[in-house]
Design an enzyme around this catalytic site. Sequence first.
Site, PDB file in Angstrom:
ATOM      1  N   SER A 108       0.833  -1.197   0.000  1.00 39.40           N
ATOM      2  CA  SER A 108       0.000   0.000   0.000  1.00 39.40           C
ATOM      3  C   SER A 108       0.872   1.253   0.000  1.00 39.40           C
ATOM      4  O   SER A 108       1.675   1.459  -0.895  1.00 39.40           O
ATOM      5  CB  SER A 108      -0.964  -0.047   1.192  1.00 39.40           C
ATOM      6  OG  SER A 108      -1.962   0.929   1.081  1.00 39.40           O
ATOM      7  N   GLU A 201      -1.736  -1.572  -8.689  1.00 36.62           N
ATOM      8  CA  GLU A 201      -2.977  -2.034  -8.070  1.00 36.62           C
ATOM      9  C   GLU A 201      -3.545  -0.879  -7.268  1.00 36.62           C
ATOM     10  O   GLU A 201      -2.875   0.132  -7.061  1.00 36.62           O
ATOM     11  CB  GLU A 201      -2.734  -3.262  -7.184  1.00 36.62           C
ATOM     12  CG  GLU A 201      -1.786  -3.047  -6.003  1.00 36.62           C
ATOM     13  CD  GLU A 201      -2.434  -2.430  -4.773  1.00 36.62           C
ATOM     14  OE1 GLU A 201      -3.647  -2.618  -4.554  1.00 36.62           O
ATOM     15  OE2 GLU A 201      -1.718  -1.729  -4.028  1.00 36.62           O
ATOM     16  N   HIS A 269      -4.747  -5.713  -2.313  1.00 39.30           N
ATOM     17  CA  HIS A 269      -4.975  -5.445  -0.898  1.00 39.30           C
ATOM     18  C   HIS A 269      -5.695  -6.576  -0.157  1.00 39.30           C
ATOM     19  O   HIS A 269      -5.875  -6.496   1.053  1.00 39.30           O
ATOM     20  CB  HIS A 269      -5.769  -4.146  -0.735  1.00 39.30           C
ATOM     21  CG  HIS A 269      -4.919  -2.931  -0.632  1.00 39.30           C
ATOM     22  ND1 HIS A 269      -4.187  -2.439  -1.694  1.00 39.30           N
ATOM     23  CD2 HIS A 269      -4.661  -2.110   0.412  1.00 39.30           C
ATOM     24  CE1 HIS A 269      -3.529  -1.363  -1.309  1.00 39.30           C
ATOM     25  NE2 HIS A 269      -3.788  -1.151  -0.038  1.00 39.30           N
TER      26      HIS A 269
END
Length: 287
Positions: A108, A201, A269
């Site tokens: 992330s 992503e 995620h």
Amino acid sequence: MQLTAGNKVALVACSNGLPVDQQPEVQRLMQVLRGMGLCPVCSDYLYAGPTAFAGTAAQRAAALQQAYADSQIRAIFDISGGDMANQLLDLLDYRQIAASPKPFFGYSDLTVLLNALYTKTGAVSYLYQVKNLIWQSSAQQQPAFVASMFSGADDLFRVKWHFLRGERMSGTLLGGNLRCLLKLAGTPYIPDLTGKLLFIESLGGGVPQMVTYLSQLRQLGVFKHISGLLLGTFTYMQQHRQQPSMHQLVLQETQGCTFPIAYTSQVGHANTSRCLPIGGPYTVQLP
């Protein structure tokens, strides 16, 4: 990269501080790591106080630097996420990090650090959240982690890819979370993507946000220089079945380009996510 029983590993939080109510979760993670024979050592700056900060940027950077400097620490796992990891980038001693290399894991918002480490040191880091070991898919994640970290197997790294365009790509893999990667634009920490494979992503963001991010990549010249594009999951878009899909947006935005494009549902995620080596060699091809 291989760990052995008795190795010390560091748990750090370079981005937003963890809520204090996550202390039991961290304790559970430490128990799991100890059960694998590892000795987890926690940073003093894991938990947020009255604000989002787990210590100042300088304190968080010093905690990470100390983990690199400690010769007994064999791997570093960042267990945070959010928005603030880029605060640390100009506070780190990259020469010292390069002199004492060790695997760094994060996902992330830690995309900024994974790619900065490659830019400044050439190090391979790992796009992976170690808390997957205690989340919903722990029964699958734990044996894959043990096999890969202790025995050199590829269980945690084995990803099934499907091609949207082309049939093979090979090169150094960079990228991570798309929004966070773009924080590096215009800074000395963004890697040279020439000839590289780019993975992207996203957790949040709908069609307008994805169009913005893809347009920025195009305007930065990224699509002129990469040798392949890899797509992970785009959670919000997929959960809300937004149209056009991310795959359609990517194909539209890269019209006229010839580099191959592949996608997977196994990296992103979700707590089922596999691990990718950021800065390492990577090949994707049809069976």
